[in-house]
Scaffold this active site. Structure first.
Site, PDB file in Angstrom:
ATOM      1  N   SER A 284     -37.756 -47.549 -62.331  1.00 28.59           N
ATOM      2  CA  SER A 284     -38.323 -46.822 -63.462  1.00 28.59           C
ATOM      3  C   SER A 284     -39.784 -47.214 -63.689  1.00 28.59           C
ATOM      4  O   SER A 284     -40.559 -47.256 -62.744  1.00 28.59           O
ATOM      5  CB  SER A 284     -37.456 -47.070 -64.694  1.00 28.59           C
ATOM      6  N   HIS A 426     -28.912 -44.974 -63.649  1.00 30.97           N
ATOM      7  CA  HIS A 426     -30.286 -45.437 -63.487  1.00 30.97           C
ATOM      8  C   HIS A 426     -30.319 -46.955 -63.302  1.00 30.97           C
ATOM      9  O   HIS A 426     -29.809 -47.698 -64.141  1.00 30.97           O
ATOM     10  CB  HIS A 426     -31.025 -45.059 -64.779  1.00 30.97           C
TER      11      HIS A 426
HETATM   12  C1  GCU Z   1     -38.656 -42.625 -69.438  1.00 28.25           C
HETATM   13  C2  GCU Z   1     -39.855 -42.031 -68.747  1.00 28.25           C
HETATM   14  C3  GCU Z   1     -39.828 -42.300 -67.256  1.00 28.25           C
HETATM   15  C4  GCU Z   1     -39.701 -43.778 -67.044  1.00 28.25           C
HETATM   16  C5  GCU Z   1     -38.494 -44.302 -67.765  1.00 28.25           C
HETATM   17  C6  GCU Z   1     -38.371 -45.828 -67.732  1.00 28.25           C
HETATM   18  O1  GCU Z   1     -37.505 -41.966 -69.041  1.00 28.25           O
HETATM   19  O2  GCU Z   1     -39.863 -40.670 -69.024  1.00 28.25           O
HETATM   20  O3  GCU Z   1     -41.009 -41.827 -66.655  1.00 28.25           O
HETATM   21  O4  GCU Z   1     -39.669 -44.095 -65.700  1.00 28.25           O
HETATM   22  O5  GCU Z   1     -38.580 -43.984 -69.125  1.00 28.25           O
HETATM   23  O6  GCU Z   1     -39.243 -46.502 -67.261  1.00 28.25           O
HETATM   24  O7  GCU Z   1     -37.377 -46.312 -68.242  1.00 28.25           O
END
Ligand code: GCU
Length: 450
Positions: A284, A426
């Site tokens: 992420s 995720h």
């Molecule tokens: C949100 C954001 C993403 C990011 C994610 C995270 O969903 O929109 O771009 O990667 O957070 O880092 O948890």
């Protein structure tokens, strides 16, 4: 600038499959991403092998200049300028002992950036294979809630972050005991299988991202552009007063990437680690940070961004999932101010993320995605394909061909650039770790038995 027409989009456009006008992706504060393939408008991508003035990259000798041009472009337009190197890197081992049933050494090192050890510090946790015959490769990544989350060991200190977002394991904006060992629980969506990594002959280095730059979200009601905003704490203290009018000010991504490079500085001073064989990884926002670190710092031999999302690997001219407008609204401090002008205006960006990942060439890049449309993993695969010529001109194989792979298919993982995706949640799962280790072993010429 020479542009590569994107063939699939052009073909579909000829069939009249696309809507013409792009609709705004943020309306009255609400996010409206496109999740409909048939509505992806045609787009063109810059050629990684053509300079901005149109000159072609004729061979490997031209690549360093083109690479620099791209790194500078992203600094100006998206991630903000690179923070200066530290005045010094002062390290002190705060604690050390045997862990993981005797298979590893746990070392906790505090790092400062001034000679007098004043100002911000970063606390690194090193997990080192105890029975290795010589220096080992290392996996370097930041973590979300503290080092104590990464290893189920009561000796690992809870970090003294100035501010973390409240939530599970974080109370009053401070990490708590509640998260100890969380990433070692095999039921978690994201795990750090430290015992397995050590058994495969890898060291692990990690530090909490909140110690580097606190990360407010939009509903923390503290607009990141305001001077004195909490995003600009942590290591930002080292860089003096912030100029609010600068369009290329240092961003949080710049700070997190900078911190990963400091981890590499520590790896270079750690006798048990071979710092020429490092893997920058994370998932992420920490995947984007790893990518930026590897883009800027060529000492990282391999980069594995896992489920990056927008602002990482996926193409943003391809209107699918999270957009520039959405990400900038939620996390303006992640980018420099210049980036805001591309909100719902991606077609006018003089770049897309394939150029960003091309800056890793000829080093190893493995992109791992998952099938949440917000994260447009197909856009990541397209980005890898479009970046491939950078590896090829440097004499390395590009992305293995064939159509978009099915989940868990690994046929698009080549020796230098690879892509795979999976289903489920995720995070970095055991399946992802297996891909990371196999890819890194191959890149480092490590066979069975090592
Ligand atoms: C949100 C954001 C993403 C990011 C994610 C995270 O969903 O929109 O771009 O990667 O957070 O880092 O948890």
């Amino acid at each position: 600038m020479k542009r590569i027409a994107f063939a699939a989009a052009a073909a579909a456009a000829a069939l009249g499959a696309f809507a013409t006008a792009k609709r705004p992706s943020v309306v009255k504060g609400r996010f409206r991403p496109n999740y409909d393939e048939s509505k992806v408008a045609p787009y063109t991508l810059e050629d990684p092998l053509a300079f901005a003035d149109g000159r072609k990259v004729r061979g490997p000798e031209d690549w360093p200049a083109r690479r620099r041009e791209i790194v500078d472009l992203f600094a100006r337009e998206m991630y903000g300028r690179e923070p200066p190197p530290p005045e010094t890197v002062e390290c002190k081992t705060m604690e050390e002992g045997v862990t993981l049933a005797g298979f590893a050494i746990r070392r906790q090192v505090r790092m400062w950036f001034r000679k007098d050890r004043s100002g911000p510090h970063i606390d690194w946790l090193l997990i080192l294979p105890r029975h290795a015959k010589g220096p080992v490769p290392a996996i370097i990544g930041l973590n979300y809630h503290g080092n104590h989350e990464m290893l189920a060991d009561p000796q690992v200190a809870v970090p003294d972050c100035t501010w973390l977002r409240n939530g599970d394991g974080v109370t009053d904006h401070k990490p708590t005991e509640k998260h100890r060992g969380r990433r070692c629980d095999q039921r978690a969506d994201s795990i750090l299988p430290a015992a397995m990594l050590v058994a495969r002959g890898y060291a692990v280095m990690t530090a909490c991202y909140g110690q580097v730059s606190p990360d407010p979200v939009w509903n923390d009601r503290n607009p990141a552009d305001r001077p004195g905003n909490r995003a600009w704490q942590g290591v930002f203290e080292l860089w003096g007063a912030r100029d609010p009018s600068a369009t290329d000010g240092i961003s949080s991504f710049g700070a997190w990437a900078w911190a990963l490079s400091r981890g590499l500085d520590l790896a270079e001073r750690t006798g048990e680690i071979d710092a020429r064989r490092t893997v920058a990884t994370g998932y992420s926002r920490l995947a984007k940070s790893a990518l930026l670190a590897a883009s800027r710092d060529e000492r990282f031999a391999v980069c594995v961004p896992v489920q990056c999302g927008a602002g990482g690997v996926q193409l943003l001219k391809r209107d699918f999932g999270e957009t520039v407008a959405i990400i900038n609204r939620a996390f303006p401090h992640w980018f420099c101010r210049a980036y805001a002008k591309y909100a719902d205006n991606e077609e006018n960006m003089p770049f897309d993320q394939h150029l960003m990942i091309a800056t890793i060439a000829p080093r190893g890049l493995l992109v791992l995605g998952f099938d949440d449309p917000w994260y447009d993993t197909k856009g990541e695969w397209l980005s890898c394909k479009a970046a491939s010529p950078a590896w090829e001109i440097l004499g390395r194989p590009g992305l293995p061909g064939g159509p978009f792979p099915a989940p868990y298919e690994t046929r698009c993982i080549g020796p230098s650039i690879g892509y795979a995706h999976r289903t489920e949640k995720h995070g970095i799962s055991a399946w992802d770790w297996t891909q990371i280790l196999d890819f890194a072993d191959n890149a480092f010429g490590r066979g069975r038995g090592r």
